[in-house]
Design a protein around this motif. Structure first.
Motif, PDB file in Angstrom:
ATOM      1  N   ALA A 187       0.978  -1.070  -0.025  1.00  0.00           N
ATOM      2  CA  ALA A 187      -0.153  -0.035   0.107  1.00  0.00           C
ATOM      3  C   ALA A 187       0.904   1.416  -0.028  1.00  0.00           C
ATOM      4  N   ALA A 188       0.268   2.473  -0.160  1.00  0.00           N
ATOM      5  CA  ALA A 188       0.922   3.713  -0.030  1.00  0.00           C
ATOM      6  C   ALA A 188       0.019   4.676   0.449  1.00  0.00           C
ATOM      7  N   ALA A 189       0.509   5.849   1.000  1.00  0.00           N
ATOM      8  CA  ALA A 189      -0.129   6.743   1.477  1.00  0.00           C
ATOM      9  C   ALA A 189       0.462   8.355   1.000  1.00  0.00           C
ATOM     10  N   PHE A 190      -0.164   9.065   0.732  1.00  0.00           N
ATOM     11  CA  PHE A 190       0.168  10.403   0.494  1.00  0.00           C
ATOM     12  C   PHE A 190      -0.466  11.535   1.447  1.00  0.00           C
ATOM     13  N   LEU A 191       0.493  12.393   2.127  1.00  0.00           N
ATOM     14  CA  LEU A 191       0.050  13.050   3.383  1.00  0.00           C
ATOM     15  C   LEU A 191       0.678  14.428   3.479  1.00  0.00           C
ATOM     16  N   GLU A 192      -0.360  15.402   3.742  1.00  0.00           N
ATOM     17  CA  GLU A 192       0.193  16.815   3.559  1.00  0.00           C
ATOM     18  C   GLU A 192       0.031  17.383   5.033  1.00  0.00           C
ATOM     19  N   VAL A 193       1.069  18.070   5.489  1.00  0.00           N
ATOM     20  CA  VAL A 193       1.248  18.706   6.685  1.00  0.00           C
ATOM     21  C   VAL A 193       1.408  20.305   6.919  1.00  0.00           C
ATOM     22  N   ALA A 194       0.528  20.875   7.833  1.00  0.00           N
ATOM     23  CA  ALA A 194       0.750  22.304   7.892  1.00  0.00           C
ATOM     24  C   ALA A 194       0.439  22.569   9.357  1.00  0.00           C
ATOM     25  N   ASN A 195       1.647  23.401   9.695  1.00  0.00           N
ATOM     26  CA  ASN A 195       1.416  23.953  11.018  1.00  0.00           C
ATOM     27  C   ASN A 195       1.429  22.576  12.094  1.00  0.00           C
ATOM     28  N   GLY A 196       2.615  21.802  11.889  1.00  0.00           N
ATOM     29  CA  GLY A 196       2.697  20.553  12.589  1.00  0.00           C
ATOM     30  C   GLY A 196       1.653  19.662  12.749  1.00  0.00           C
ATOM     31  N   LYS A 197       0.506  19.518  11.946  1.00  0.00           N
ATOM     32  CA  LYS A 197      -0.567  18.620  11.930  1.00  0.00           C
ATOM     33  C   LYS A 197      -0.906  18.316  10.380  1.00  0.00           C
ATOM     34  N   ILE A 198      -1.262  16.832  10.560  1.00  0.00           N
ATOM     35  CA  ILE A 198      -1.613  16.519   9.250  1.00  0.00           C
ATOM     36  C   ILE A 198      -2.911  16.858   8.644  1.00  0.00           C
ATOM     37  N   THR A 199      -3.036  17.317   7.488  1.00  0.00           N
ATOM     38  CA  THR A 199      -4.199  18.181   6.895  1.00  0.00           C
ATOM     39  C   THR A 199      -4.886  17.152   5.962  1.00  0.00           C
ATOM     40  N   ARG A 200      -4.104  15.991   5.104  1.00  0.00           N
ATOM     41  CA  ARG A 200      -4.559  15.262   4.327  1.00  0.00           C
ATOM     42  C   ARG A 200      -3.766  13.892   4.339  1.00  0.00           C
ATOM     43  N   VAL A 201      -4.751  12.742   4.585  1.00  0.00           N
ATOM     44  CA  VAL A 201      -4.303  11.667   3.949  1.00  0.00           C
ATOM     45  C   VAL A 201      -4.778  10.994   2.804  1.00  0.00           C
ATOM     46  N   THR A 202      -4.300  10.506   1.837  1.00  0.00           N
ATOM     47  CA  THR A 202      -4.719   9.738   0.808  1.00  0.00           C
ATOM     48  C   THR A 202      -4.059   8.387   0.720  1.00  0.00           C
ATOM     49  N   THR A 203      -4.938   7.209   0.746  1.00  0.00           N
ATOM     50  CA  THR A 203      -4.390   5.957   0.793  1.00  0.00           C
ATOM     51  C   THR A 203      -4.824   5.043  -0.280  1.00  0.00           C
ATOM     52  N   TYR A 204      -3.815   4.325  -0.812  1.00  0.00           N
ATOM     53  CA  TYR A 204      -4.181   3.440  -2.027  1.00  0.00           C
ATOM     54  C   TYR A 204      -3.521   2.097  -1.666  1.00  0.00           C
ATOM     55  N   TYR A 205      -4.391   1.087  -2.104  1.00  0.00           N
ATOM     56  CA  TYR A 205      -3.883  -0.292  -2.229  1.00  0.00           C
ATOM     57  C   TYR A 205      -4.913  -0.871  -3.203  1.00  0.00           C
ATOM     58  N   ASN A 206      -4.491  -2.216  -3.607  1.00  0.00           N
ATOM     59  CA  ASN A 206      -4.960  -3.015  -4.423  1.00  0.00           C
ATOM     60  C   ASN A 206      -6.199  -4.013  -3.737  1.00  0.00           C
ATOM     61  N   LEU A 207      -7.661  -3.437  -3.931  1.00  0.00           N
ATOM     62  CA  LEU A 207      -8.478  -3.918  -3.240  1.00  0.00           C
ATOM     63  C   LEU A 207      -8.826  -5.456  -3.655  1.00  0.00           C
ATOM     64  N   PRO A 208      -8.696  -5.855  -4.930  1.00  0.00           N
ATOM     65  CA  PRO A 208      -8.885  -6.909  -5.457  1.00  0.00           C
ATOM     66  C   PRO A 208      -8.007  -7.974  -4.952  1.00  0.00           C
ATOM     67  N   LEU A 209      -6.608  -7.726  -4.633  1.00  0.00           N
ATOM     68  CA  LEU A 209      -5.669  -8.175  -4.163  1.00  0.00           C
ATOM     69  C   LEU A 209      -6.207  -8.719  -2.655  1.00  0.00           C
ATOM     70  N   TRP A 210      -6.475  -7.768  -1.751  1.00  0.00           N
ATOM     71  CA  TRP A 210      -6.653  -7.992  -0.548  1.00  0.00           C
ATOM     72  C   TRP A 210      -8.018  -8.935  -0.520  1.00  0.00           C
ATOM     73  N   ILE A 211      -8.866  -8.871  -1.292  1.00  0.00           N
ATOM     74  CA  ILE A 211     -10.008  -9.630  -1.165  1.00  0.00           C
ATOM     75  C   ILE A 211      -9.587 -10.992  -1.590  1.00  0.00           C
ATOM     76  N   GLN A 212      -8.688 -11.375  -2.538  1.00  0.00           N
ATOM     77  CA  GLN A 212      -8.248 -12.436  -2.863  1.00  0.00           C
ATOM     78  C   GLN A 212      -7.631 -13.076  -1.758  1.00  0.00           C
ATOM     79  N   ALA A 213      -6.852 -12.269  -0.871  1.00  0.00           N
ATOM     80  CA  ALA A 213      -5.859 -12.728   0.151  1.00  0.00           C
ATOM     81  C   ALA A 213      -6.873 -13.305   1.264  1.00  0.00           C
ATOM     82  N   VAL A 214      -8.038 -12.592   1.540  1.00  0.00           N
ATOM     83  CA  VAL A 214      -8.825 -12.820   2.730  1.00  0.00           C
ATOM     84  C   VAL A 214      -9.736 -14.105   2.274  1.00  0.00           C
ATOM     85  N   SER A 215     -10.059 -14.186   1.064  1.00  0.00           N
ATOM     86  CA  SER A 215     -11.021 -15.408   0.387  1.00  0.00           C
ATOM     87  C   SER A 215     -10.244 -16.654   0.200  1.00  0.00           C
ATOM     88  N   ALA A 216      -8.953 -16.769  -0.007  1.00  0.00           N
ATOM     89  CA  ALA A 216      -7.981 -17.937  -0.108  1.00  0.00           C
ATOM     90  C   ALA A 216      -8.292 -18.926   1.247  1.00  0.00           C
TER      91      ALA A 216
END
Length: 133
Positions: A104-133
Protein backbone atom coordinates in the motif's frame (compact mmCIF):
# COMPACT_ATOMS: atom_id res chain seq x y z
CA UNK A 1 8.32 19.73 13.87
CA UNK A 2 9.11 18.84 10.26
CA UNK A 3 6.40 17.17 8.16
CA UNK A 4 8.46 14.00 7.86
CA UNK A 5 8.76 13.74 11.65
CA UNK A 6 5.01 14.31 12.10
CA UNK A 7 4.20 11.56 9.59
CA UNK A 8 6.71 9.13 11.10
CA UNK A 9 5.20 9.77 14.55
CA UNK A 10 1.71 9.22 13.10
CA UNK A 11 2.67 5.81 11.72
CA UNK A 12 4.56 4.88 14.89
CA UNK A 13 1.33 5.57 16.80
CA UNK A 14 -0.60 3.50 14.25
CA UNK A 15 1.68 0.50 14.73
CA UNK A 16 1.43 0.84 18.51
CA UNK A 17 -2.37 1.15 18.29
CA UNK A 18 -2.06 4.49 20.08
CA UNK A 19 -5.17 5.97 18.48
CA UNK A 20 -5.21 9.04 20.73
CA UNK A 21 -1.58 9.79 19.89
CA UNK A 22 -2.26 9.28 16.20
CA UNK A 23 -5.36 11.48 16.21
CA UNK A 24 -3.48 14.22 18.10
CA UNK A 25 -1.26 14.58 15.02
CA UNK A 26 -4.09 15.40 12.60
CA UNK A 27 -5.77 18.75 12.10
CA UNK A 28 -9.38 19.45 13.02
CA UNK A 29 -10.18 19.82 9.30
CA UNK A 30 -8.36 16.67 8.18
CA UNK A 31 -9.25 15.45 4.70
CA UNK A 32 -9.11 11.66 4.47
CA UNK A 33 -9.27 10.31 0.93
CA UNK A 34 -9.64 6.53 1.16
CA UNK A 35 -8.88 4.02 -1.57
CA UNK A 36 -12.62 3.44 -2.00
CA UNK A 37 -15.54 5.76 -1.34
CA UNK A 38 -16.11 9.36 -0.42
CA UNK A 39 -13.60 11.64 1.28
CA UNK A 40 -14.07 12.16 5.00
CA UNK A 41 -13.56 15.72 6.18
CA UNK A 42 -13.08 16.66 9.80
CA UNK A 43 -11.60 15.09 12.90
CA UNK A 44 -14.93 13.63 14.06
CA UNK A 45 -15.41 11.60 10.87
CA UNK A 46 -11.76 10.55 10.78
CA UNK A 47 -11.90 9.47 14.43
CA UNK A 48 -14.99 7.35 13.73
CA UNK A 49 -13.16 5.78 10.77
CA UNK A 50 -10.10 4.95 12.90
CA UNK A 51 -12.23 3.27 15.57
CA UNK A 52 -14.26 1.37 12.95
CA UNK A 53 -11.04 0.10 11.36
CA UNK A 54 -9.77 -1.01 14.76
CA UNK A 55 -12.94 -3.08 15.27
CA UNK A 56 -12.67 -4.75 11.85
CA UNK A 57 -8.92 -5.11 11.29
CA UNK A 58 -5.74 -5.68 13.25
CA UNK A 59 -2.94 -4.22 11.15
CA UNK A 60 0.77 -3.53 11.41
CA UNK A 61 2.71 -1.67 8.74
CA UNK A 62 6.19 -2.85 7.78
CA UNK A 63 8.86 -2.11 5.17
CA UNK A 64 8.04 1.60 5.40
CA UNK A 65 9.84 3.96 3.00
CA UNK A 66 9.21 7.70 3.31
CA UNK A 67 9.62 10.34 0.60
CA UNK A 68 9.34 14.12 0.88
CA UNK A 69 9.14 16.94 -1.63
CA UNK A 70 11.47 19.97 -1.63
CA UNK A 71 9.16 22.28 0.34
CA UNK A 72 8.79 19.60 3.02
CA UNK A 73 5.00 19.88 3.35
CA UNK A 74 4.07 16.60 1.68
CA UNK A 75 5.19 13.10 2.53
CA UNK A 76 4.63 9.89 0.61
CA UNK A 77 5.06 6.53 2.28
CA UNK A 78 5.17 3.06 0.79
CA UNK A 79 4.57 0.11 3.10
CA UNK A 80 3.31 -3.43 3.50
CA UNK A 81 0.08 -4.00 5.43
CA UNK A 82 0.18 -7.14 7.56
CA UNK A 83 -3.29 -7.72 8.91
CA UNK A 84 -6.02 -9.84 10.39
CA UNK A 85 -9.59 -9.41 9.13
CA UNK A 86 -11.63 -9.49 12.37
CA UNK A 87 -15.11 -8.23 11.51
CA UNK A 88 -16.91 -8.36 8.16
CA UNK A 89 -17.58 -5.20 6.17
CA UNK A 90 -20.61 -4.67 3.92
CA UNK A 91 -19.87 -5.89 0.41
CA UNK A 92 -16.68 -7.71 1.44
CA UNK A 93 -16.03 -11.39 2.22
CA UNK A 94 -16.97 -12.83 5.64
CA UNK A 95 -14.36 -12.29 8.35
CA UNK A 96 -12.91 -15.30 10.12
CA UNK A 97 -9.65 -13.77 11.35
CA UNK A 98 -7.95 -14.37 7.99
CA UNK A 99 -4.48 -12.94 7.65
CA UNK A 100 -3.34 -10.83 4.72
CA UNK A 101 -0.21 -9.12 3.45
CA UNK A 102 -0.70 -6.42 0.81
CA UNK A 103 1.38 -3.51 -0.46
CA UNK A 104 0.00 0.00 0.00
CA UNK A 105 0.95 3.66 -0.13
CA UNK A 106 -0.21 6.93 1.34
CA UNK A 107 0.25 10.57 0.57
CA UNK A 108 0.06 13.06 3.42
CA UNK A 109 0.09 16.82 3.65
CA UNK A 110 1.22 18.67 6.78
CA UNK A 111 0.65 22.29 7.85
CA UNK A 112 1.51 23.89 11.18
CA UNK A 113 2.70 20.58 12.60
CA UNK A 114 -0.57 18.73 11.89
CA UNK A 115 -1.57 16.33 9.14
CA UNK A 116 -4.20 18.00 6.97
CA UNK A 117 -4.65 15.28 4.34
CA UNK A 118 -4.21 11.52 4.12
CA UNK A 119 -4.77 9.75 0.79
CA UNK A 120 -4.39 5.96 0.86
CA UNK A 121 -4.01 3.49 -2.02
CA UNK A 122 -3.95 -0.30 -2.11
CA UNK A 123 -5.11 -3.06 -4.44
CA UNK A 124 -8.58 -4.02 -3.17
CA UNK A 125 -8.95 -7.08 -5.47
CA UNK A 126 -5.61 -8.38 -4.15
CA UNK A 127 -6.82 -7.91 -0.56
CA UNK A 128 -10.11 -9.70 -1.36
CA UNK A 129 -8.16 -12.55 -2.91
CA UNK A 130 -5.95 -12.79 0.21
CA UNK A 131 -8.88 -12.98 2.66
CA UNK A 132 -10.88 -15.32 0.38
CA UNK A 133 -8.12 -17.94 -0.07
Amino acid sequence: MAALDVVKNYYDCFNQKDWDGMLALVSADIRHEPNQGEARIGLEKFTAFVHHMDESYDEKLTDMVFFTEPAGNRVAVEFVVNGIYKKAEDGLPPATHQTYVVPAAAFLEVANGKITRVTTYYNLPLWIQAVSA
